[in-house]
Design an enzyme around this catalytic site. Structure first.
Site, PDB file in Angstrom:
ATOM      1  N   SER A  67       0.801  -1.229   0.000  1.00 20.42           N
ATOM      2  CA  SER A  67       0.000   0.000   0.000  1.00 20.42           C
ATOM      3  C   SER A  67       0.835   1.282   0.000  1.00 20.42           C
ATOM      4  O   SER A  67       0.307   2.357  -0.281  1.00 20.42           O
ATOM      5  CB  SER A  67      -0.963   0.016   1.187  1.00 20.42           C
ATOM      6  N   LYS A  70       0.703   3.316  -3.108  1.00 21.62           N
ATOM      7  CA  LYS A  70      -0.418   4.224  -3.384  1.00 21.62           C
ATOM      8  C   LYS A  70       0.030   5.688  -3.359  1.00 21.62           C
ATOM      9  O   LYS A  70      -0.581   6.533  -4.016  1.00 21.62           O
ATOM     10  CB  LYS A  70      -1.534   3.974  -2.378  1.00 21.62           C
ATOM     11  N   TYR A 195      -2.341  -2.492 -10.844  1.00 22.08           N
ATOM     12  CA  TYR A 195      -2.407  -2.387  -9.381  1.00 22.08           C
ATOM     13  C   TYR A 195      -1.553  -3.470  -8.707  1.00 22.08           C
ATOM     14  O   TYR A 195      -0.795  -3.191  -7.777  1.00 22.08           O
ATOM     15  CB  TYR A 195      -3.859  -2.476  -8.933  1.00 22.08           C
ATOM     16  N   TYR A 247      -4.088   3.377   7.528  1.00 22.20           N
ATOM     17  CA  TYR A 247      -5.318   2.603   7.611  1.00 22.20           C
ATOM     18  C   TYR A 247      -6.243   3.210   8.679  1.00 22.20           C
ATOM     19  O   TYR A 247      -6.339   4.429   8.789  1.00 22.20           O
ATOM     20  CB  TYR A 247      -5.020   1.124   7.891  1.00 22.20           C
ATOM     21  N   VAL A 265       1.193  -3.663   4.117  1.00 24.72           N
ATOM     22  CA  VAL A 265       1.085  -4.905   4.890  1.00 24.72           C
ATOM     23  C   VAL A 265       2.324  -5.788   4.779  1.00 24.72           C
ATOM     24  O   VAL A 265       2.390  -6.827   5.430  1.00 24.72           O
ATOM     25  CB  VAL A 265      -0.175  -5.705   4.507  1.00 24.72           C
TER      26      VAL A 265
END
Length: 311
Positions: A67, A70, A195, A247, A265
Protein backbone atom coordinates in the site's frame (compact mmCIF):
# COMPACT_ATOMS: atom_id res chain seq x y z
CA UNK A 1 16.39 20.68 13.49
CA UNK A 2 17.57 17.09 13.63
CA UNK A 3 20.75 16.44 15.58
CA UNK A 4 22.30 13.89 13.24
CA UNK A 5 25.15 13.03 15.57
CA UNK A 6 22.65 12.24 18.34
CA UNK A 7 20.49 10.22 15.95
CA UNK A 8 23.47 8.08 15.00
CA UNK A 9 23.84 7.14 18.66
CA UNK A 10 20.21 6.66 19.72
CA UNK A 11 18.45 5.10 16.72
CA UNK A 12 20.28 1.73 16.89
CA UNK A 13 19.51 1.51 20.64
CA UNK A 14 15.86 2.43 20.27
CA UNK A 15 15.50 0.05 17.33
CA UNK A 16 16.62 -2.93 19.39
CA UNK A 17 14.12 -2.05 22.13
CA UNK A 18 11.33 -1.78 19.54
CA UNK A 19 12.32 -5.06 17.89
CA UNK A 20 10.94 -6.91 20.93
CA UNK A 21 7.45 -5.61 20.09
CA UNK A 22 7.40 -7.83 16.99
CA UNK A 23 6.48 -10.76 19.22
CA UNK A 24 3.05 -9.21 19.77
CA UNK A 25 2.14 -9.01 16.06
CA UNK A 26 1.73 -11.34 13.10
CA UNK A 27 3.19 -11.42 9.60
CA UNK A 28 0.57 -11.03 6.83
CA UNK A 29 -0.42 -14.42 5.46
CA UNK A 30 -3.45 -13.60 3.28
CA UNK A 31 -0.97 -12.76 0.51
CA UNK A 32 1.07 -16.00 0.32
CA UNK A 33 4.16 -14.20 -0.97
CA UNK A 34 4.43 -12.22 2.27
CA UNK A 35 3.98 -15.09 4.71
CA UNK A 36 7.65 -16.14 4.85
CA UNK A 37 9.00 -12.76 6.06
CA UNK A 38 11.01 -13.09 9.32
CA UNK A 39 8.82 -11.81 12.14
CA UNK A 40 11.55 -10.01 14.09
CA UNK A 41 13.10 -8.15 11.16
CA UNK A 42 13.34 -4.42 11.91
CA UNK A 43 15.28 -1.78 10.03
CA UNK A 44 15.24 1.99 9.67
CA UNK A 45 16.76 4.54 7.29
CA UNK A 46 16.70 8.32 7.55
CA UNK A 47 17.93 10.53 4.69
CA UNK A 48 18.10 14.30 5.03
CA UNK A 49 17.50 16.82 2.26
CA UNK A 50 21.03 18.14 2.77
CA UNK A 51 22.66 14.72 2.35
CA UNK A 52 22.83 13.21 5.84
CA UNK A 53 22.05 9.49 6.11
CA UNK A 54 21.50 7.08 8.99
CA UNK A 55 20.82 3.36 8.48
CA UNK A 56 20.19 0.92 11.31
CA UNK A 57 19.09 -2.65 11.87
CA UNK A 58 17.83 -4.67 8.92
CA UNK A 59 17.66 -1.68 6.57
CA UNK A 60 18.90 -3.77 3.64
CA UNK A 61 16.01 -6.23 3.90
CA UNK A 62 14.01 -6.27 0.65
CA UNK A 63 10.23 -5.90 0.84
CA UNK A 64 7.39 -5.03 -1.52
CA UNK A 65 5.77 -1.63 -1.34
CA UNK A 66 2.21 -2.94 -1.09
CA UNK A 67 0.00 0.00 0.00
CA UNK A 68 2.97 2.38 0.21
CA UNK A 69 2.85 2.26 -3.59
CA UNK A 70 -0.42 4.22 -3.38
CA UNK A 71 1.64 7.34 -2.61
CA UNK A 72 3.46 7.04 -5.91
CA UNK A 73 0.52 5.91 -8.04
CA UNK A 74 -1.44 8.94 -6.78
CA UNK A 75 1.44 11.26 -7.68
CA UNK A 76 1.80 9.77 -11.15
CA UNK A 77 -1.97 9.84 -11.73
CA UNK A 78 -1.96 13.54 -10.79
CA UNK A 79 0.93 14.18 -13.18
CA UNK A 80 -0.71 12.22 -16.02
CA UNK A 81 -4.39 13.04 -15.60
CA UNK A 82 -4.43 16.27 -13.58
CA UNK A 83 -6.07 17.20 -10.30
CA UNK A 84 -9.60 17.69 -11.65
CA UNK A 85 -9.71 14.29 -13.33
CA UNK A 86 -8.32 12.50 -10.27
CA UNK A 87 -10.98 13.97 -8.00
CA UNK A 88 -13.73 13.13 -10.42
CA UNK A 89 -12.81 9.52 -9.66
CA UNK A 90 -11.98 9.60 -5.92
CA UNK A 91 -12.90 11.70 -2.92
CA UNK A 92 -10.73 13.47 -0.36
CA UNK A 93 -12.02 12.00 2.91
CA UNK A 94 -11.06 9.19 5.32
CA UNK A 95 -13.52 6.31 5.35
CA UNK A 96 -13.40 4.91 8.87
CA UNK A 97 -13.63 1.48 7.21
CA UNK A 98 -11.10 -1.22 6.44
CA UNK A 99 -8.80 -0.50 3.49
CA UNK A 100 -10.47 -3.22 1.39
CA UNK A 101 -14.07 -2.47 2.39
CA UNK A 102 -16.78 -2.35 -0.27
CA UNK A 103 -19.40 -0.85 2.08
CA UNK A 104 -19.39 2.83 1.13
CA UNK A 105 -19.14 2.12 -2.60
CA UNK A 106 -22.66 0.75 -2.27
CA UNK A 107 -24.10 3.07 0.36
CA UNK A 108 -22.78 6.51 -0.63
CA UNK A 109 -23.69 8.18 -3.92
CA UNK A 110 -22.09 8.40 -6.50
CA UNK A 111 -20.26 5.21 -5.58
CA UNK A 112 -16.72 6.48 -6.06
CA UNK A 113 -13.96 5.64 -3.55
CA UNK A 114 -13.59 8.02 -0.61
CA UNK A 115 -9.85 8.52 -1.14
CA UNK A 116 -6.93 7.20 -3.22
CA UNK A 117 -5.34 5.29 -0.33
CA UNK A 118 -8.04 2.67 0.13
CA UNK A 119 -7.82 -0.24 -2.29
CA UNK A 120 -10.77 0.90 -4.41
CA UNK A 121 -9.22 4.35 -4.73
CA UNK A 122 -5.82 2.95 -5.63
CA UNK A 123 -7.40 0.79 -8.32
CA UNK A 124 -8.86 3.99 -9.79
CA UNK A 125 -5.44 5.68 -9.69
CA UNK A 126 -3.95 2.74 -11.57
CA UNK A 127 -6.50 3.35 -14.33
CA UNK A 128 -5.44 7.02 -14.62
CA UNK A 129 -1.72 6.38 -15.13
CA UNK A 130 -0.76 7.17 -18.72
CA UNK A 131 -0.27 4.33 -21.18
CA UNK A 132 -2.19 2.29 -23.74
CA UNK A 133 -1.57 -1.11 -22.14
CA UNK A 134 -1.10 -2.49 -18.62
CA UNK A 135 2.57 -3.03 -19.48
CA UNK A 136 3.06 0.61 -20.45
CA UNK A 137 1.33 1.87 -17.31
CA UNK A 138 3.26 -0.49 -15.02
CA UNK A 139 6.58 0.40 -16.62
CA UNK A 140 5.85 4.12 -16.31
CA UNK A 141 5.23 3.71 -12.59
CA UNK A 142 8.34 1.58 -12.17
CA UNK A 143 10.47 4.19 -13.97
CA UNK A 144 8.93 6.89 -11.78
CA UNK A 145 9.86 5.07 -8.56
CA UNK A 146 13.36 4.36 -9.89
CA UNK A 147 13.85 8.04 -10.60
CA UNK A 148 12.76 9.04 -7.09
CA UNK A 149 14.91 6.35 -5.50
CA UNK A 150 17.88 7.21 -7.71
CA UNK A 151 18.27 3.49 -8.39
CA UNK A 152 17.68 1.78 -11.72
CA UNK A 153 17.78 -1.65 -10.08
CA UNK A 154 14.26 -1.37 -8.64
CA UNK A 155 11.93 -3.98 -10.06
CA UNK A 156 8.99 -6.21 -9.20
CA UNK A 157 9.02 -9.25 -6.96
CA UNK A 158 7.46 -11.72 -9.39
CA UNK A 159 6.47 -14.30 -6.77
CA UNK A 160 4.63 -11.71 -4.68
CA UNK A 161 2.96 -10.35 -7.82
CA UNK A 162 1.77 -13.82 -8.80
CA UNK A 163 0.47 -14.61 -5.33
CA UNK A 164 -1.48 -11.35 -5.22
CA UNK A 165 -2.90 -11.88 -8.70
CA UNK A 166 -4.10 -15.38 -7.85
CA UNK A 167 -5.67 -14.55 -4.47
CA UNK A 168 -7.07 -11.03 -4.97
CA UNK A 169 -10.75 -11.94 -4.90
CA UNK A 170 -11.73 -8.92 -2.80
CA UNK A 171 -9.87 -6.50 -5.05
CA UNK A 172 -11.58 -8.00 -8.09
CA UNK A 173 -14.91 -7.49 -6.36
CA UNK A 174 -14.05 -3.84 -5.71
CA UNK A 175 -12.96 -3.30 -9.30
CA UNK A 176 -16.06 -4.90 -10.80
CA UNK A 177 -18.25 -2.86 -8.47
CA UNK A 178 -16.49 0.30 -9.65
CA UNK A 179 -17.01 -0.85 -13.24
CA UNK A 180 -20.70 -1.47 -12.61
CA UNK A 181 -21.03 1.98 -11.01
CA UNK A 182 -19.57 3.57 -14.12
CA UNK A 183 -16.62 4.96 -12.18
CA UNK A 184 -14.01 2.62 -13.68
CA UNK A 185 -14.14 2.87 -17.46
CA UNK A 186 -11.12 0.71 -18.34
CA UNK A 187 -11.01 -3.07 -18.50
CA UNK A 188 -11.06 -4.56 -15.00
CA UNK A 189 -8.33 -7.14 -15.46
CA UNK A 190 -6.06 -4.67 -17.26
CA UNK A 191 -6.44 -2.18 -14.41
CA UNK A 192 -5.84 -4.81 -11.75
CA UNK A 193 -2.68 -5.91 -13.56
CA UNK A 194 -1.26 -2.42 -13.01
CA UNK A 195 -2.41 -2.39 -9.38
CA UNK A 196 -0.88 -5.77 -8.57
CA UNK A 197 2.37 -4.77 -10.25
CA UNK A 198 2.65 -1.54 -8.28
CA UNK A 199 2.14 -3.36 -4.99
CA UNK A 200 4.92 -5.83 -5.90
CA UNK A 201 7.64 -3.21 -6.52
CA UNK A 202 10.48 -4.27 -4.22
CA UNK A 203 12.64 -1.87 -2.20
CA UNK A 204 14.73 -1.70 0.94
CA UNK A 205 14.51 0.92 3.66
CA UNK A 206 17.39 2.94 2.20
CA UNK A 207 15.73 3.25 -1.21
CA UNK A 208 12.34 4.11 0.28
CA UNK A 209 13.80 6.76 2.59
CA UNK A 210 15.36 8.46 -0.42
CA UNK A 211 12.02 8.46 -2.18
CA UNK A 212 10.53 10.06 0.91
CA UNK A 213 13.29 12.66 0.99
CA UNK A 214 12.25 13.82 -2.50
CA UNK A 215 8.72 14.34 -1.17
CA UNK A 216 10.04 16.27 1.83
CA UNK A 217 12.04 18.44 -0.57
CA UNK A 218 8.77 19.43 -2.30
CA UNK A 219 9.44 17.19 -5.29
CA UNK A 220 12.87 18.64 -6.12
CA UNK A 221 16.02 16.64 -6.72
CA UNK A 222 18.34 17.76 -3.89
CA UNK A 223 21.45 17.97 -6.07
CA UNK A 224 20.25 19.17 -9.47
CA UNK A 225 17.27 21.17 -8.26
CA UNK A 226 15.12 19.58 -10.98
CA UNK A 227 11.40 19.62 -10.13
CA UNK A 228 10.55 15.92 -10.45
CA UNK A 229 7.00 16.36 -9.12
CA UNK A 230 4.90 19.56 -9.04
CA UNK A 231 4.78 21.01 -5.54
CA UNK A 232 0.97 21.12 -5.57
CA UNK A 233 0.79 17.37 -6.06
CA UNK A 234 3.23 16.83 -3.20
CA UNK A 235 0.96 18.94 -1.00
CA UNK A 236 -2.09 16.87 -1.91
CA UNK A 237 -0.28 13.59 -1.30
CA UNK A 238 1.18 14.62 2.05
CA UNK A 239 -2.29 15.64 3.22
CA UNK A 240 -3.64 12.20 2.36
CA UNK A 241 -0.70 10.65 4.21
CA UNK A 242 -1.73 12.51 7.36
CA UNK A 243 -5.44 11.75 7.12
CA UNK A 244 -5.52 8.28 5.52
CA UNK A 245 -2.00 6.88 5.42
CA UNK A 246 -2.07 4.43 8.33
CA UNK A 247 -5.32 2.60 7.61
CA UNK A 248 -7.80 2.87 10.49
CA UNK A 249 -4.95 3.92 12.78
CA UNK A 250 -4.35 7.24 11.01
CA UNK A 251 -5.89 9.40 13.72
CA UNK A 252 -4.02 7.65 16.50
CA UNK A 253 -0.79 7.88 14.51
CA UNK A 254 -1.32 11.61 14.01
CA UNK A 255 -1.65 12.04 17.77
CA UNK A 256 1.12 9.67 18.81
CA UNK A 257 3.67 10.41 16.05
CA UNK A 258 2.42 13.44 14.14
CA UNK A 259 4.14 12.88 10.79
CA UNK A 260 2.80 12.28 7.27
CA UNK A 261 3.15 8.54 6.71
CA UNK A 262 2.00 5.58 4.63
CA UNK A 263 2.19 1.95 5.63
CA UNK A 264 1.90 -1.36 3.80
CA UNK A 265 1.09 -4.90 4.89
CA UNK A 266 4.60 -6.08 4.04
CA UNK A 267 5.58 -4.14 7.18
CA UNK A 268 7.00 -1.04 5.54
CA UNK A 269 6.28 2.49 6.70
CA UNK A 270 7.26 5.63 4.81
CA UNK A 271 7.28 8.77 6.98
CA UNK A 272 8.23 12.39 6.28
CA UNK A 273 9.92 14.74 8.72
CA UNK A 274 8.76 18.06 7.24
CA UNK A 275 11.56 20.23 5.88
CA UNK A 276 14.23 17.80 7.05
CA UNK A 277 14.24 14.14 6.04
CA UNK A 278 12.59 11.11 4.55
CA UNK A 279 12.34 8.12 6.87
CA UNK A 280 11.42 4.50 6.32
CA UNK A 281 10.93 1.50 8.55
CA UNK A 282 10.55 -2.18 7.74
CA UNK A 283 9.10 -4.59 10.30
CA UNK A 284 6.91 -7.40 8.86
CA UNK A 285 5.10 -8.23 12.11
CA UNK A 286 1.78 -6.34 12.01
CA UNK A 287 -0.74 -5.11 14.56
CA UNK A 288 -4.47 -5.63 14.02
CA UNK A 289 -4.93 -2.64 11.70
CA UNK A 290 -2.20 -3.83 9.32
CA UNK A 291 0.68 -1.57 10.42
CA UNK A 292 4.15 -2.73 11.52
CA UNK A 293 3.88 -3.16 15.28
CA UNK A 294 7.61 -2.71 15.97
CA UNK A 295 7.81 0.06 13.38
CA UNK A 296 5.02 1.97 15.11
CA UNK A 297 6.77 1.59 18.45
CA UNK A 298 10.03 2.87 16.99
CA UNK A 299 8.38 5.88 15.32
CA UNK A 300 6.54 6.77 18.52
CA UNK A 301 9.82 6.57 20.42
CA UNK A 302 11.55 8.86 17.94
CA UNK A 303 8.71 11.36 17.81
CA UNK A 304 8.30 11.61 21.58
CA UNK A 305 11.99 11.87 22.39
CA UNK A 306 12.93 14.19 19.53
CA UNK A 307 9.68 16.21 19.46
CA UNK A 308 9.11 15.53 15.78
CA UNK A 309 5.34 15.94 15.67
CA UNK A 310 4.25 18.58 13.15
CA UNK A 311 1.23 19.46 15.29
Amino acid sequence: MLDWQLLTQVIPKWLEVSRKEASYGKVATYIPGLAAAPQHTLGMSVIGITGEEIHAGDCGFMFTLQSISKVFSLLLALIDAGENRVFEKVGMEPTGDDFNSILKLELVDPGKPFNPFINAGAIMMASLIGGNTPEEKSNRLLRFTRRLAGDESLTWNESVYESERKTAHRNRSLAYFLKDNGVLLDDVEDTLEVYFRQCAIEVNAKQLARMGMILVNDGKHPTTGEQLIPRRYIQITKTFMVTCGMYNGSGEFAIQVGLPAKSGVSGGILALIPGQAGLSVIGPSLETKGNSIAGLHLLKTLSHNLQLSMF
